[in-house]
Write an enzyme that holds these catalytic residues in place. Structure first.
Site, mmCIF file in Angstrom:
data_model
loop_
_atom_site.group_PDB
_atom_site.id
_atom_site.type_symbol
_atom_site.label_atom_id
_atom_site.label_comp_id
_atom_site.label_asym_id
_atom_site.label_seq_id
_atom_site.Cartn_x
_atom_site.Cartn_y
_atom_site.Cartn_z
ATOM 1 N N SER A 138 -63.063 9.176 -17.380
ATOM 2 C CA SER A 138 -63.013 9.294 -18.833
ATOM 3 C C SER A 138 -62.586 10.711 -19.237
ATOM 4 O O SER A 138 -61.566 11.213 -18.771
ATOM 5 C CB SER A 138 -64.380 8.910 -19.422
ATOM 6 O OG SER A 138 -64.349 8.848 -20.812
ATOM 7 N N ASP A 168 -59.746 6.075 -15.290
ATOM 8 C CA ASP A 168 -59.636 5.787 -16.722
ATOM 9 C C ASP A 168 -59.720 7.073 -17.550
ATOM 10 O O ASP A 168 -60.554 7.204 -18.459
ATOM 11 C CB ASP A 168 -60.714 4.801 -17.163
ATOM 12 C CG ASP A 168 -60.163 3.702 -18.074
ATOM 13 O OD1 ASP A 168 -58.920 3.536 -18.125
ATOM 14 O OD2 ASP A 168 -60.961 2.999 -18.721
ATOM 15 N N HIS A 243 -64.179 0.315 -19.709
ATOM 16 C CA HIS A 243 -64.213 1.751 -19.444
ATOM 17 C C HIS A 243 -65.496 2.201 -18.754
ATOM 18 O O HIS A 243 -65.475 3.137 -17.948
ATOM 19 C CB HIS A 243 -64.053 2.484 -20.778
ATOM 20 C CG HIS A 243 -63.875 3.954 -20.671
ATOM 21 N ND1 HIS A 243 -62.784 4.532 -20.054
ATOM 22 C CD2 HIS A 243 -64.650 4.992 -21.110
ATOM 23 C CE1 HIS A 243 -62.887 5.851 -20.123
ATOM 24 N NE2 HIS A 243 -64.013 6.154 -20.749
#
Length: 324
Positions: A138, A168, A243
């Site tokens: 992230s 991600d 996610h």
């Protein structure tokens, strides 16, 4: 990956396939900053490493926005069981720091690891500083990229990296609200990186979760990061997962609750996503550090071997050409 013996030969221990838990038992060691202790880290860190005597490569792992480093316990133990020392700093407390502050803090932790990690490892477990890699999820994925691109003012310039993996990665909420430093250029192959890079994405990351906006929005997620990388680079997208699906189950506290409901989540077992993420990291590190290409090429050639459905087809573009 097996331990590196203290000799010219890197490894002789045979380990299971990358998507399976490795052969080495592991332990988790939390280390906090302590005043007047020269070996203490500048930020709290969680070390996950094998307990078997040996010398192992170091992997810096950066958590996602407002998350806790211990939310990744399953994935970090998976990677460590293949013969790696994971150092996961906690870069936020009550409130997330500014983007540049986070990148600079990451640089400080990397400096600390290069000098003082040994003091906190089990007996006869050593870190091989010659092989240091960056992994992040992230916002932490973006932090890993920013460090590799030279944006950490605190980083010792003598430190080099062997591989970079973004899980991600996210660079902001939209193109007009991005976290500092602004590393995305929106120009293909614009990242000035001379190390192998893998980018992992999720099919549900760009999706709304009812009234909640996407956690990995288009133009700021894995697709753009991958486009801006040069060969050697790889791209894997877990189509049916969201996610946060790589995190542990049953996360504690308010932050854990929010992590479970903020993003669009998949309906399949999260354990499959964790095996996928851990396996991709292991296979790509073996490829990047040791030139062991068989597993990563097999995943690209036959995506059905992955615990998570891969769509679109995975890519591996090598500096000498494209392998599909």
């Amino acid at each position: 990956m097996a331990a590196i013996e203290d000799s010219p030969t890197f490894s002789s221990v045979v380990t299971p396939a990358a998507f399976e838990i490795g052969s080495l038992p592991t332990t988790e060691i939390p280390v906090d900053p302590v005043e007047n202790d020269s070996t203490a880290p500048p930020k709290p860190v969680r070390i996950t490493c094998p307990t078997v005597a040996g010398t192992y490569p170091v992997v810096l792992f950066f958590h996602g926005f407002y998350l806790r480093n211990y939310f990744y316990s399953d994935v970090l133990n998976h990677i460590a069981s293949h013969g790696y020392i994971l150092v996961a700093p906690q870069l936020c407390k009550l409130l997330p720091p500014g983007g540049q502050v986070e990148v600079d803090d990451a640089g400080s932790v990397i400096n600390w690891a290069s000098e003082n990690l040994k003091a906190h490892l089990p007996t006869s477990v050593n870190a091989n500083g010659k092989y240091t890699s960056l992994v992040g999820h992230s916002r932490g994925g973006k932090t890993a990229f920013a460090v590799a691109l030279g944006h950490a003012a605190t980083l010792d310039p003598s430190i080099t990296f062997s591989a970079l993996i973004g899980i991600d990665p996210v660079a902001g909420t939209n193109k007009y609200i991005r976290t500092d430093p602004h590393i995305l250029t929106y120009k293909p192959e614009s990242f000035e990186l001379d190390i192998p890079v893998a980018v992992v994405g999720t099919g549900l990351g760009p999706k709304w979760n009812n009234v909640m906006p996407p956690c990995a929005p288009t133009d700021l997620n894995h697709e753009e990061f991958y486009k801006e990388c040069k060969a050697t680079k790889a791209h894997f997208v877990a189509a049916d997962y969201g996610h946060m699906d790589m995190l542990d189950d049953d996360l504690p506290g308010f932050v854990g609750f929010m992590a479970g409901c903020m993003c669009k989540n998949g309906q399949r077992k999260k354990s499959e996503m964790r095996s996928f993420v851990g396996g991709i990291v292991v296979a790509f590190l073996k490829y990047s550090l040791w030139g062991e290409k068989a597993e990563i090429r097999l995943i690209v050639k036959d995506p059905s071997v992955s615990p998570a459905k891969l769509d679109p087809s995975p890519e591996l573009e090598e500096a000498s050409g494209i392998f599909v």
